[in-house]
Design a protein around this motif. Structure first.
Motif, PDB file in Angstrom:
ATOM      1  N   PHE A 117      -7.870  -7.441   1.825  1.00 12.25           N
ATOM      2  CA  PHE A 117      -7.568  -6.168   1.181  1.00 12.25           C
ATOM      3  C   PHE A 117      -7.597  -5.012   2.175  1.00 12.25           C
ATOM      4  O   PHE A 117      -6.829  -4.059   2.054  1.00 12.25           O
ATOM      5  CB  PHE A 117      -8.552  -5.898   0.045  1.00 12.25           C
ATOM      6  CG  PHE A 117      -8.110  -4.784  -0.868  1.00 12.25           C
ATOM      7  CD1 PHE A 117      -7.260  -5.049  -1.927  1.00 12.25           C
ATOM      8  CD2 PHE A 117      -8.499  -3.473  -0.646  1.00 12.25           C
ATOM      9  CE1 PHE A 117      -6.820  -4.025  -2.753  1.00 12.25           C
ATOM     10  CE2 PHE A 117      -8.069  -2.447  -1.466  1.00 12.25           C
ATOM     11  CZ  PHE A 117      -7.229  -2.722  -2.525  1.00 12.25           C
ATOM     12  N   ARG A 118      -8.479  -5.079   3.147  1.00 10.14           N
ATOM     13  CA  ARG A 118      -8.564  -4.004   4.133  1.00 10.14           C
ATOM     14  C   ARG A 118      -7.250  -3.839   4.885  1.00 10.14           C
ATOM     15  O   ARG A 118      -6.808  -2.723   5.148  1.00 10.14           O
ATOM     16  CB  ARG A 118      -9.715  -4.287   5.089  1.00 10.14           C
ATOM     17  CG  ARG A 118      -9.850  -3.298   6.239  1.00 10.14           C
ATOM     18  CD  ARG A 118     -10.152  -1.891   5.793  1.00 10.14           C
ATOM     19  NE  ARG A 118     -11.454  -1.742   5.172  1.00 10.14           N
ATOM     20  CZ  ARG A 118     -11.944  -0.562   4.812  1.00 10.14           C
ATOM     21  NH1 ARG A 118     -11.239   0.541   4.983  1.00 10.14           N
ATOM     22  NH2 ARG A 118     -13.129  -0.478   4.251  1.00 10.14           N
ATOM     23  N   SER A 119      -6.588  -4.934   5.215  1.00  9.20           N
ATOM     24  CA  SER A 119      -5.297  -4.845   5.921  1.00  9.20           C
ATOM     25  C   SER A 119      -4.250  -4.157   5.056  1.00  9.20           C
ATOM     26  O   SER A 119      -3.479  -3.324   5.533  1.00  9.20           O
ATOM     27  CB  SER A 119      -4.819  -6.249   6.304  1.00  9.20           C
ATOM     28  OG  SER A 119      -5.711  -6.861   7.205  1.00  9.20           O
ATOM     29  N   ALA A 120      -4.216  -4.507   3.767  1.00 12.10           N
ATOM     30  CA  ALA A 120      -3.268  -3.855   2.853  1.00 12.10           C
ATOM     31  C   ALA A 120      -3.576  -2.369   2.735  1.00 12.10           C
ATOM     32  O   ALA A 120      -2.662  -1.528   2.707  1.00 12.10           O
ATOM     33  CB  ALA A 120      -3.328  -4.527   1.485  1.00 12.10           C
ATOM     34  N   MET A 121      -4.848  -2.027   2.665  1.00 14.84           N
ATOM     35  CA  MET A 121      -5.249  -0.624   2.563  1.00 14.84           C
ATOM     36  C   MET A 121      -4.869   0.141   3.826  1.00 14.84           C
ATOM     37  O   MET A 121      -4.400   1.290   3.763  1.00 14.84           O
ATOM     38  CB  MET A 121      -6.756  -0.568   2.333  1.00 14.84           C
ATOM     39  CG  MET A 121      -7.339   0.823   2.225  1.00 14.84           C
ATOM     40  SD  MET A 121      -9.128   0.714   1.946  1.00 14.84           S
ATOM     41  CE  MET A 121      -9.574   2.441   2.176  1.00 14.84           C
ATOM     42  N   ASP A 122      -5.044  -0.478   4.992  1.00 15.24           N
ATOM     43  CA  ASP A 122      -4.695   0.181   6.248  1.00 15.24           C
ATOM     44  C   ASP A 122      -3.206   0.509   6.308  1.00 15.24           C
ATOM     45  O   ASP A 122      -2.803   1.580   6.777  1.00 15.24           O
ATOM     46  CB  ASP A 122      -5.079  -0.712   7.434  1.00 15.24           C
ATOM     47  CG  ASP A 122      -6.592  -0.801   7.631  1.00 15.24           C
ATOM     48  OD1 ASP A 122      -7.309   0.046   7.068  1.00 15.24           O
ATOM     49  OD2 ASP A 122      -7.040  -1.721   8.339  1.00 15.24           O
ATOM     50  N   GLU A 123      -2.371  -0.414   5.849  1.00 17.54           N
ATOM     51  CA  GLU A 123      -0.924  -0.168   5.857  1.00 17.54           C
ATOM     52  C   GLU A 123      -0.557   0.982   4.930  1.00 17.54           C
ATOM     53  O   GLU A 123       0.308   1.806   5.250  1.00 17.54           O
ATOM     54  CB  GLU A 123      -0.184  -1.443   5.431  1.00 17.54           C
ATOM     55  CG  GLU A 123      -0.139  -2.530   6.482  1.00 17.54           C
ATOM     56  CD  GLU A 123       0.750  -2.153   7.660  1.00 17.54           C
ATOM     57  OE1 GLU A 123       1.868  -1.652   7.432  1.00 17.54           O
ATOM     58  OE2 GLU A 123       0.309  -2.335   8.807  1.00 17.54           O
ATOM     59  N   LEU A 124      -1.219   1.061   3.777  1.00 22.51           N
ATOM     60  CA  LEU A 124      -0.943   2.165   2.856  1.00 22.51           C
ATOM     61  C   LEU A 124      -1.398   3.494   3.458  1.00 22.51           C
ATOM     62  O   LEU A 124      -0.746   4.522   3.274  1.00 22.51           O
ATOM     63  CB  LEU A 124      -1.649   1.922   1.517  1.00 22.51           C
ATOM     64  CG  LEU A 124      -1.276   2.895   0.392  1.00 22.51           C
ATOM     65  CD1 LEU A 124       0.205   2.769   0.038  1.00 22.51           C
ATOM     66  CD2 LEU A 124      -2.122   2.635  -0.846  1.00 22.51           C
ATOM     67  N   ALA A 125      -2.496   3.477   4.183  1.00 25.64           N
ATOM     68  CA  ALA A 125      -2.953   4.692   4.860  1.00 25.64           C
ATOM     69  C   ALA A 125      -1.933   5.149   5.898  1.00 25.64           C
ATOM     70  O   ALA A 125      -1.758   6.358   6.125  1.00 25.64           O
ATOM     71  CB  ALA A 125      -4.302   4.443   5.514  1.00 25.64           C
ATOM     72  N   ASP A 126      -1.248   4.203   6.527  1.00 28.21           N
ATOM     73  CA  ASP A 126      -0.189   4.561   7.480  1.00 28.21           C
ATOM     74  C   ASP A 126       0.940   5.320   6.784  1.00 28.21           C
ATOM     75  O   ASP A 126       1.526   6.247   7.346  1.00 28.21           O
ATOM     76  CB  ASP A 126       0.384   3.300   8.136  1.00 28.21           C
ATOM     77  CG  ASP A 126      -0.532   2.750   9.221  1.00 28.21           C
ATOM     78  OD1 ASP A 126      -1.445   3.488   9.646  1.00 28.21           O
ATOM     79  OD2 ASP A 126      -0.346   1.591   9.616  1.00 28.21           O
ATOM     80  N   VAL A 127       1.266   4.915   5.542  1.00 27.70           N
ATOM     81  CA  VAL A 127       2.309   5.609   4.779  1.00 27.70           C
ATOM     82  C   VAL A 127       1.891   7.052   4.525  1.00 27.70           C
ATOM     83  O   VAL A 127       2.673   7.995   4.737  1.00 27.70           O
ATOM     84  CB  VAL A 127       2.571   4.889   3.444  1.00 27.70           C
ATOM     85  CG1 VAL A 127       3.607   5.653   2.616  1.00 27.70           C
ATOM     86  CG2 VAL A 127       3.035   3.460   3.679  1.00 27.70           C
ATOM     87  N   GLU A 128       0.645   7.243   4.082  1.00 22.90           N
ATOM     88  CA  GLU A 128       0.150   8.596   3.810  1.00 22.90           C
ATOM     89  C   GLU A 128       0.148   9.439   5.080  1.00 22.90           C
ATOM     90  O   GLU A 128       0.538  10.609   5.072  1.00 22.90           O
ATOM     91  CB  GLU A 128      -1.264   8.497   3.208  1.00 22.90           C
ATOM     92  CG  GLU A 128      -1.812   9.801   2.668  1.00 22.90           C
ATOM     93  CD  GLU A 128      -2.728  10.508   3.651  1.00 22.90           C
ATOM     94  OE1 GLU A 128      -3.141  11.637   3.358  1.00 22.90           O
ATOM     95  OE2 GLU A 128      -3.016   9.929   4.727  1.00 22.90           O
TER      96      GLU A 128
END
Length: 753
Positions: A594-605
């Motif tokens: 889940f942390r990897s998915a969260m990191d990618e979403l943070a890149d979008v923001e």
């Protein structure tokens, strides 16, 4: 997974060690589905106090040949009371030997040969009183594993792993002429499913002990009752009864004499009459004190009935006793029908907040002036023992979490079945009065939600029911921001859980395909389930509509239409790619944690913020990093000389400072130092604080080892302190993301229990 040595009367007793191995992630068609679940749950049981084992759990990539050999060699050096080796995975036979296939399989290096395993266990048994090997490695329908080699057969187990010494035993899944069955309905290999039932206490003897012989007999009986065409094999020599676990509820070996049965039934009738005589039927009296009194009295009577049913199985089919037990359970169900104005102990019921698949939630006004929420299990579902277990497990899952934005539980009740929890005065995400439309605000809301899920996974607790109704939102007026709270863990699965759901409860629009198709599988209890559901929550946040179940093409078209209005095309495209990967049908095609998915979403923001913001100064960069680590708590509070705040969980104190500021080619860079400290170390166990600090530092070193320019320096203040330095941080998108990712992974390592 490690337990500490048991202590009795202040003296250290002989230690117990176990190695549990489970492998699903073989390549191609050789991939399996249930072996990790097998090994994980066996390990969970062996770590419980009734067994007291110190367990090395090796699954998937950890279960390579060097790691397994290293674990076996470490056991050889110890004086032990008991050693257990459990394996669930592929086996194969070559012209030379039979093998337990490891994850790093390749021709001529297939895994652990049974000949080598025999040598290891013989060496271990020289210093170990009891040595038991348990193998569930022949799976129907698994196919071939490379070339013309076939699956290992029990005959090879029999030849390759003899059990000659008196303290050494082998428990195998089937006879030589049979195959072991893997059945997705059970979520385990059939042999291991029966083994787990026995380990749970069902194989206990009249003294409350579980022996190896009794466990084998229990597995055999249940395989026969299930109509399975396999018989478990126990071989070896033991001096007397080999007790592997103790302290369970004793189970009578014989039926009760008739006079004893009549005595128990008469006692049950008296308990029921005593309980009934103390109740009132007047409605006002019932609301004021009757319900509370009944809730206090009934559990003791209920426990007595359940104890009798557990200890004497013939009572379960006795008509008179069954009628009494039904009368007691009916009274528990009656207590779940709660009128407004009823005193339930913690306070008075003031309104019905809502309900779901597992229970009804009431608002409780306490005498202190505070409010609580009270979730009561549906009385109509009382006969569904598995659903009741899930409800209880949801409470236990929430007990394990201490994040400020995960709803906290306050206490469990048995009559009625329910629990009190923190009251949050706000709507759920679906009922927000107005949808969040600004892309940055949407992404910030999602990232704050993701942080609570990541916290749960670090415990590790898998929510398994992420949807708008389970995200409560509180409006903060000082900055006009909606803050999310995560609740409702009824479908949660965590590493101490000992049951797997038979059914796929939940919202079909947010449930992963494996939850619906095979809810008992290991995949349906993995992090990928929450990754899938969180992506669908993000879809809802952006579009305002529920995704179409298993309709990726339709969902993609609608999402693309909404993303066209985003101000930054690169961010919209990256979000689309992120959603597509999270929504893949096969769990292994999604992000692996889940942390990897969260990191990618943070890149979008960060892409949107970068494109819409002015040039970033060192102070601005520090504040961007602080925001990512603490949510809204540190915004604008950090300058280059320092600034202190807490992580989003509220557990880790963080101070950021910048030094050695340099300009080169119109880009400023600086060296970042982060002081991270804990007021209290929450790692469980009896180890000293020094050992606990060493364990946290080892975790930090593991995550920073591959990070360029990141170093750890120990501190010596408080319960725990460390300093993380990151050299050459750019004052821009890339530098901020580099620092954010590095520090967020370090903080997760610190806060993991």
């Amino acid at each position: 997974m490690h337990a500490f040595p048991r202590e009795e009367t202040g003296l250290m007793v002989a230690r117990r060690r176990a190695i549990c191995i489970g492998i699903d992630e073989y390549e191609g068609e050789a991939r399996l589905n249930l072996c990790v679940a097998d090994a994980t749950e066996v390990a969970d049981y062996l770590e419980q106090p009734e067994y007291g084992f110190d367990v090395d759990l090796l699954v998937n990539q950890e279960a390579n040949l060097p790691n397994i050999r290293r674990a076996l060699l470490s056991v050889m050096d110890e004086d032990l009371e008991f050693f257990v080796l459990y394996f669930s995975g592929h086996g194969l036979v070559t012209d030379l030997d039979a093998f337990l296939v490891t994850i790093d399989y390749q021709p001529l290096a297939e895994g652990v040969s049974l000949a080598d395993l025999a040598r290891y266990t013989e060496k271990i048994s020289q210093k170990t009183q009891h040595c038991v090997t348990i193998l569930d490695c022949c799976h129907s329908g698994a196919g071939q594993f490379g070339g013309s080699r076939g699956l290992i057969t029990p005959a090879e187990i029999d030849r390759g792993l003899p059990a000659r010494t008196e303290s050494r035993s082998l428990l195998a899944a089937c006879r030589p002429e049979q195959v072991a069955i893997e059945d997705s309905r059970y979520g385990h290999g059939l042999f291991t499913y029966m083994l787990l039932q026995g380990l749970s206490g069902d194989a206990a003897d009249p003294y409350g002990n579980i022996t190896i012989g009794g466990l084998s007999d229990f597995v055999d009986r249940n395989l026969e009752a299930a109509g399975a065409e396999q018989i478990a094999v126990l071989k070896g020599d033991s001096a007397g009864r080999v007790v592997i676990g103790s302290g369970f509820t004793p189970i009578a070996a014989h039926n009760l004499p008739e006079y004893e049965k009549r005595r128990i039934i008469a006692q049950g009738k008296q308990f029921l009459e005593d309980y009934t005589s103390q109740l009132t039927n007047h409605p006002d009296d019932w609301r004021n004190y009757g319900h509370r009194t009944a809730s206090q009295l009934l559990p003791r009577t209920l426990h007595w009935f359940e104890k009798q049913r557990k200890e004497h199985k013939d009572l379960r089919i006795d008509t008179d006793f069954s009628q009494l037990y039904a009368a007691i359970t009916n009274r528990v169900k009656q207590l779940a029908e709660i009128d407004l104005g009823t005193n339930v102990g913690e306070g008075v019921v003031t309104r019905r907040i809502g309900g779901g698949g597992f229970g009804t939630v009431y608002e409780i006004a306490c005498t202190s002036g505070q409010k609580l929420a009270y979730k009561v299990y549906h009385p109509t579902e009382y006969g569904d023992s598995e659903k009741k277990s899930l409800f209880s497990r949801g409470y236990k899952a929430m007990q394990q979490l201490d994040h400020p934005r995960v709803i906290k539980v306050k206490g469990y009740t048995e009559a009625p079945i329910g629990f009190f929890m923190e009251y949050v005065d706000g709507p759920n995400f679906r009922d927000l009065p107005n949808i969040i439309e600004d892309p940055v605000e949407v992404l910030q809301f999602l990232l704050l939600t993701a942080e609570t899920i990541a916290h749960a996974h670090s415990r590790p607790v898998i929510h398994r029911d992420i949807k708008p109704e389970n995200i409560l939102a509180v409006y903060r007026t000082d900055d006009n921001t909606w803050i999310p709270y995560l609740t409702d863990f009824d479908l949660a699965w965590f590493d101490q859980a000992t049951q797997v759901t038979k059914q796929a409860w939940g919202n079909i629009s947010y449930s992963a395909p494996e939850q619906m198709a095979n809810p008992r599988s290991a995949a349906a209890h993995s992090a990928q389930v929450d990754i899938y559901a969180f992506a669908q929550l993000a879809f809802y946040a952006v579009t305002g509509s529920d995704p179409v179940p298993v309709g990726r093409a339709d969902n993609g078209r609608l999402l693309q239409e909404k993303l066209n209005s985003w101000p930054v095309g690169a961010a919209a495209q990256k979000f689309m790619e992120w959603y597509d990967r999270c929504s893949q049908s096969a769990p292994y095609d999604r992000y692996q944690n889940f942390r990897s998915a969260m990191d990618e979403l943070a890149d979008v923001e960060a892409l949107i913020r970068r494109a819409t913001s002015t040039t970033v100064t060192p102070r601005g960069a520090l504040n961007e990093i602080a925001f990512a680590l603490s949510g809204f708590g540190a915004a604008g509070e950090v300058d280059v000389s320092g600034g202190a705040f807490y992580s989003t969980s509220g557990r880790t104190s963080i101070t950021l400072t910048a030094s050695n500021i340099q300009s080169s080619m119109n880009v400023e860079r600086f060296d970042l130092e982060a002081r991270l400290s804990l007021d209290r170390i929450t790692i469980e166990g009896n180890a000293s604080n020094e050992r606990k600090r060493a364990k946290i530092n080892n975790r930090i070193d593991e995550v920073t080892r591959s990070m360029e320019g990141v170093k750890r320096k120990p501190g010596n203040q408080g319960s725990f302190e460390t300093f993380i330095s990151i050299s050459g941080v750019e004052c821009g998108y890339a530098g901020i993301q580099r620092a954010r990712l590095s520090l967020s992974h370090v903080i997760e390592a610190i806060e993991r229990t």
